[in-house]
Motif scaffolding. Structure first.
Motif, PDB file in Angstrom:
ATOM      1  N   UNK A   1       0.821  -1.213   0.000  1.00 20.26           N
ATOM      2  CA  UNK A   1       0.000   0.000   0.000  1.00 20.26           C
ATOM      3  C   UNK A   1       0.854   1.262   0.000  1.00 20.26           C
ATOM      4  N   UNK A   2       1.992   1.193   0.672  1.00 17.04           N
ATOM      5  CA  UNK A   2       2.900   2.341   0.723  1.00 17.04           C
ATOM      6  C   UNK A   2       4.334   1.836   0.718  1.00 17.04           C
ATOM      7  N   UNK A   3       5.255   2.682   0.237  1.00 16.15           N
ATOM      8  CA  UNK A   3       6.672   2.384   0.333  1.00 16.15           C
ATOM      9  C   UNK A   3       7.246   1.661  -0.871  1.00 16.15           C
ATOM     10  N   UNK A   4       8.484   1.217  -0.710  1.00 13.82           N
ATOM     11  CA  UNK A   4       9.207   0.497  -1.756  1.00 13.82           C
ATOM     12  C   UNK A   4       9.841  -0.759  -1.164  1.00 13.82           C
ATOM     13  N   UNK A   5       9.951  -1.790  -1.986  1.00 15.23           N
ATOM     14  CA  UNK A   5      10.504  -3.074  -1.553  1.00 15.23           C
ATOM     15  C   UNK A   5      11.421  -3.609  -2.640  1.00 15.23           C
ATOM     16  N   UNK A   6      12.558  -4.164  -2.219  1.00 16.05           N
ATOM     17  CA  UNK A   6      13.415  -4.924  -3.118  1.00 16.05           C
ATOM     18  C   UNK A   6      13.380  -6.371  -2.637  1.00 16.05           C
ATOM     19  N   UNK A   7      12.983  -7.283  -3.518  1.00 16.20           N
ATOM     20  CA  UNK A   7      12.808  -8.681  -3.123  1.00 16.20           C
ATOM     21  C   UNK A   7      13.449  -9.594  -4.150  1.00 16.20           C
ATOM     22  N   UNK A   8      14.037 -10.674  -3.674  1.00 13.10           N
ATOM     23  CA  UNK A   8      14.603 -11.694  -4.553  1.00 13.10           C
ATOM     24  C   UNK A   8      13.695 -12.908  -4.542  1.00 13.10           C
ATOM     25  N   UNK A   9      13.253 -13.328  -5.734  1.00 13.13           N
ATOM     26  CA  UNK A   9      12.394 -14.503  -5.877  1.00 13.13           C
ATOM     27  C   UNK A   9      13.084 -15.471  -6.824  1.00 13.13           C
ATOM     28  N   UNK A  10      13.496 -16.602  -6.293  1.00 13.16           N
ATOM     29  CA  UNK A  10      14.191 -17.611  -7.104  1.00 13.16           C
ATOM     30  C   UNK A  10      15.321 -17.002  -7.926  1.00 13.16           C
ATOM     31  N   UNK A  11      16.182 -16.233  -7.229  1.00 15.90           N
ATOM     32  CA  UNK A  11      17.425 -15.690  -7.783  1.00 15.90           C
ATOM     33  C   UNK A  11      17.202 -14.560  -8.790  1.00 15.90           C
ATOM     34  N   UNK A  12      15.990 -14.017  -8.846  1.00 15.48           N
ATOM     35  CA  UNK A  12      15.723 -12.827  -9.648  1.00 15.48           C
ATOM     36  C   UNK A  12      15.296 -11.705  -8.711  1.00 15.48           C
ATOM     37  N   UNK A  13      15.850 -10.511  -8.915  1.00 18.01           N
ATOM     38  CA  UNK A  13      15.583  -9.379  -8.035  1.00 18.01           C
ATOM     39  C   UNK A  13      14.550  -8.445  -8.659  1.00 18.01           C
ATOM     40  N   UNK A  14      13.584  -8.036  -7.829  1.00 11.67           N
ATOM     41  CA  UNK A  14      12.538  -7.121  -8.283  1.00 11.67           C
ATOM     42  C   UNK A  14      12.484  -5.914  -7.350  1.00 11.67           C
ATOM     43  N   UNK A  15      12.393  -4.738  -7.929  1.00 10.82           N
ATOM     44  CA  UNK A  15      12.196  -3.505  -7.168  1.00 10.82           C
ATOM     45  C   UNK A  15      10.744  -3.087  -7.346  1.00 10.82           C
ATOM     46  N   UNK A  16      10.028  -2.930  -6.243  1.00 14.25           N
ATOM     47  CA  UNK A  16       8.588  -2.720  -6.287  1.00 14.25           C
ATOM     48  C   UNK A  16       8.237  -1.424  -5.569  1.00 14.25           C
ATOM     49  N   UNK A  17       7.380  -0.661  -6.184  1.00  6.66           N
ATOM     50  CA  UNK A  17       6.908   0.585  -5.589  1.00  6.66           C
ATOM     51  C   UNK A  17       5.394   0.538  -5.476  1.00  6.66           C
ATOM     52  N   UNK A  18       4.864   0.986  -4.327  1.00  6.91           N
ATOM     53  CA  UNK A  18       3.418   0.990  -4.132  1.00  6.91           C
ATOM     54  C   UNK A  18       2.748   1.952  -5.117  1.00  6.91           C
ATOM     55  N   UNK A  19       1.480   1.642  -5.502  1.00  5.94           N
ATOM     56  CA  UNK A  19       0.718   0.448  -5.114  1.00  5.94           C
ATOM     57  C   UNK A  19       1.051  -0.742  -6.017  1.00  5.94           C
ATOM     58  N   UNK A  20       1.179  -1.901  -5.398  1.00  7.64           N
ATOM     59  CA  UNK A  20       1.535  -3.101  -6.159  1.00  7.64           C
ATOM     60  C   UNK A  20       1.059  -4.332  -5.392  1.00  7.64           C
TER      61      UNK A  20
END
Length: 285
Positions: free
Chosen positions: A52-71
């Motif tokens: 709902x708010x903020x930003x997240x960097x997450x690794x899923x099965x060795x791939x990195x994703x940068x995510x910004x709300x809303x997502x």
């Protein structure tokens, strides 16, 4: 270096009422808030995260994703992930077991896995957020006679809204070519049998197709052969186990259906571009 384990860590969602459903809203400012946030893990349920708010960097099965709300992020129980960083996050988290999912939604989720995080348009975010808020209210009404039914049905509505966003990103079934339909069916069978079946002929038999035709369909759709996809799926699981567990390469080979350890080692090196031990060392440094 990650904590040594004998298998990939699994996070089990606590559920005092044994409902098989857990939903909560979390607000955090930095990664240090979560004691185990930097440990890679799987979940024991299907997981949905509405950012709902903020930003997240997450690794899923060795791939990195940068995510910004809303997502929104959907995570299948098979997928291994870890949070790399986040800032000023508000997220609604839903975990739901197979038994509590509408069977049609469960089949749909199996068909779209693996997925990537999705950015949401303002109107779509609004309705998903409102539904999540309603589910949170249901989760607090533990004394209601129909508590579990209310919670399950509400959360399934939330799952349907999220799943529909992923479906919207893909071709509808009536627009798929024959080659794409066969490839989709192959991927579903592969996910169920990659530890026991390594020959293309085994998959063509399960799909009642000739091996040549199956290979033609898969190669036309993806650019790669059936054998390539089988090997890639096996090596992905091997990578997960090499990084997230302390099992030996020989133990991993056996778990993935290879009694011939030297053959498995050669296969891993061919697909990954490095030896299994080199991969473990590189990714644990």
């Amino acid at each position: 270096m990650p904590k040594k384990t004998t298998s990939i860590p699994v996070n089990y969602f606590a559920d005092a009422y044994n409902a098989g459903i857990s939903i909560e809203k979390i607000a955090v400012n930095d990664l240090l808030t979560f004691r185990d946030a930097k440990q890679a893990h799987r979940h024991d349920c299907h997981s949905f995260f509405l950012l709902e708010k903020g930003t997240v960097s997450i690794e899923i099965d060795f791939k990195t994703y940068s995510i910004q709300a809303p997502a929104v992020i959907y995570m299948h129980p098979n997928q291994v992930h870890l949070i790399l960083a986040f800032k000023e996050v508000v997220v609604c988290s839903l975990a739901i077991s197979n038994e509590n999912l509408n069977p049609d939604y469960l089949e749909l989720l199996e068909n779209i896995t693996p997925t990537k995080p999705l950015a949401l348009a303002a109107d779509t975010f609004s309705i998903i957020s409102e539904t999540a808020s309603l589910c949170l209210k249901f989760s607090e009404r533990k004394n209601d006679n129909l508590y579990h039914s209310l919670l399950r049905d509400g959360c399934n509505a939330l799952v349907a809204l999220v799943a529909s966003q992923y479906v919207n990103q893909a071709k509808s079934a009536d627009k798929l070519s024959r080659f794409e339909v066969v490839t989709k069916a192959f991927n579903q069978v592969l996910e169920r049998h990659y530890t026991t079946e390594k020959r293309p002929a085994a998959y063509s038999q399960k799909l009642n197709l000739s091996t040549a035709y199956l290979n033609e369909c898969v190669k036309n759709t993806t650019g790669y052969s059936v054998s390539h996809h089988i090997q890639e799926r096996v090596v992905l699981e091997a990578k997960r186990l090499l990084y997230h567990s302390d099992k030996s390469v020989k133990e991993i080979a056996s778990e993935l259906g290879y009694d011939d350890y030297p053959y498995f080692s050669r296969l891993f090196t061919k697909v990954a571009g490095m030896t299994a031990l080199a991969f473990r060392s590189k990714n644990r440094d």
